[in-house]
Motif scaffolding. Structure first.
Motif, short mmCIF file in Angstrom:
data_model
loop_
_atom_site.label_atom_id
_atom_site.label_comp_id
_atom_site.label_asym_id
_atom_site.label_seq_id
_atom_site.Cartn_x
_atom_site.Cartn_y
_atom_site.Cartn_z
N ASP A 47 0.75 -1.50 -0.20
CA ASP A 47 0.48 0.13 -0.26
C ASP A 47 1.02 1.55 0.01
OD1 ASP A 47 -2.59 -1.22 0.39
OD2 ASP A 47 -2.65 -0.96 2.04
N LEU A 48 0.39 2.37 -0.53
CA LEU A 48 0.91 3.56 -0.82
C LEU A 48 0.13 4.64 0.15
CD1 LEU A 48 3.19 5.36 -2.39
CD2 LEU A 48 0.97 6.26 -3.38
N ALA A 76 -1.34 5.55 -8.35
CA ALA A 76 -1.87 5.20 -7.00
C ALA A 76 -1.77 6.34 -6.22
CB ALA A 76 -0.84 3.45 -5.94
N LEU A 77 -1.16 6.87 -6.48
CA LEU A 77 -0.66 8.07 -6.12
C LEU A 77 -1.52 9.10 -5.87
CD1 LEU A 77 1.97 10.20 -3.94
CD2 LEU A 77 2.94 10.80 -6.37
N ASP A 78 -2.01 9.34 -7.82
CA ASP A 78 -3.28 9.94 -7.73
C ASP A 78 -4.34 9.75 -7.46
OD1 ASP A 78 -3.95 12.13 -9.92
OD2 ASP A 78 -4.67 10.86 -10.97
N PRO A 110 -3.46 0.77 -3.08
CA PRO A 110 -2.28 -0.55 -3.31
C PRO A 110 -2.00 -0.72 -4.53
CG PRO A 110 -4.36 -0.62 -4.11
CD PRO A 110 -4.91 0.60 -3.05
N VAL A 111 -0.40 -0.94 -4.29
CA VAL A 111 0.47 -0.49 -5.16
C VAL A 111 0.85 -1.32 -5.83
CG1 VAL A 111 1.89 0.41 -3.58
CG2 VAL A 111 2.58 1.31 -6.07
N THR A 112 1.49 -1.50 -7.16
CA THR A 112 2.29 -2.48 -7.31
C THR A 112 3.41 -2.67 -7.57
OG1 THR A 112 2.68 -1.70 -9.51
CG2 THR A 112 0.60 -2.26 -10.10
N TYR A 140 3.72 17.03 0.70
CA TYR A 140 3.17 15.31 1.00
C TYR A 140 4.08 14.85 1.45
CZ TYR A 140 -1.61 16.82 -1.13
OH TYR A 140 -2.57 17.31 -1.39
N TYR A 141 4.42 13.87 2.19
CA TYR A 141 5.35 12.61 1.92
C TYR A 141 5.26 11.00 1.51
CZ TYR A 141 5.70 10.85 6.91
OH TYR A 141 5.19 10.93 8.14
N ILE A 142 5.18 10.49 1.28
CA ILE A 142 4.91 9.20 1.19
C ILE A 142 5.86 7.69 1.52
CG2 ILE A 142 3.34 9.50 -1.14
CD1 ILE A 142 5.30 9.13 -2.36
N ARG A 143 4.73 6.66 1.44
CA ARG A 143 5.54 5.61 2.20
C ARG A 143 5.40 4.09 1.54
NH1 ARG A 143 5.75 4.65 8.46
NH2 ARG A 143 3.22 4.76 8.51
N THR A 144 5.73 3.26 1.83
CA THR A 144 4.89 2.18 1.21
C THR A 144 5.34 1.20 3.00
OG1 THR A 144 6.76 1.17 0.25
CG2 THR A 144 5.25 1.80 -1.27
N LEU A 145 3.90 0.68 2.41
CA LEU A 145 4.04 -0.18 3.68
C LEU A 145 3.11 -1.92 2.56
CD1 LEU A 145 1.24 1.45 5.36
CD2 LEU A 145 3.66 1.72 5.98
N ILE A 146 4.00 -2.93 3.91
CA ILE A 146 3.70 -4.52 3.13
C ILE A 146 2.84 -5.07 4.12
CG2 ILE A 146 5.24 -6.91 2.44
CD1 ILE A 146 7.89 -4.34 1.91
N HIS A 147 2.51 -5.62 3.27
CA HIS A 147 1.10 -6.34 3.89
C HIS A 147 0.94 -7.92 3.75
CE1 HIS A 147 -2.21 -5.83 1.49
NE2 HIS A 147 -1.89 -4.59 0.85
#
Length: 147
Positions: A47-48, A76-78, A110-112, A140-147
């Motif tokens: 997930d972004l 995903a960001l958009d 969700p992000v690929t 903004y700042y962004i990070r990815t979460l792995i689930h």
């Protein structure tokens, strides 16, 4: 007779070495294939996570100004910044990450795996001090979460 024995010993040693190399290659290929099948072709599901910031966070920070073309390149960001995955609620003073009134999560999408890698290369999202992204006056700042 002794030279025949030495010759056989050398041949057996070479064949044993080739067999061991083939065994190691087979195990490595099998493990790689299993990992690829379990995680899928595009990697682990991710997930972004997009957070909006203001105030002191922006002092001496590197800022990347996003354009509409940038957001079209990263769906995903958009979807979080301009789309359906954006939290429509206004700023709250409590309940923000680490109870910081100058930071709030605005959404997740969700992000690929491929999009994640391109985001890292473009914006350095997994770096220790990631840059802030600016779009229409919001940061903004962004990070990815792995689930």
């Amino acid at each position: 007779m002794e030279s025949k024995f030495n010759r056989r010993l050398i041949i057996m040693g070479v064949l044993a070495f080739i067999g061991a190399a083939l065994l190691v290659a087979t195990v490595a290929l099998t493990c790689t294939t299993l990992v690829a099948l379990i995680t899928g072709v595009d990697g682990l599901p991710q997930d972004l996570d997009v957070r909006e910031v203001r105030g002191e966070h922006l002092e001496n920070a590197s800022i990347i100004h996003l354009t509409d073309q940038d957001l079209e390149q990263f769906p995903a960001l958009d979807s979080v910044i301009r789309g359906d995955n954006r939290d429509p609620h206004p700023w709250k003073l409590e309940g923000s990450p680490n109870d910081d009134p100058d930071e709030r999560t605005i959404g997740r999408a969700p992000v690929t795996g491929t999009e994640h890698l391109v985001l890292i290369e473009s914006f350095g999202i997994d770096a220790k001090n990631p840059p802030y992204l600016e779009y229409n006056g919001a940061y903004y700042y962004i990070r990815t979460l792995i689930h």
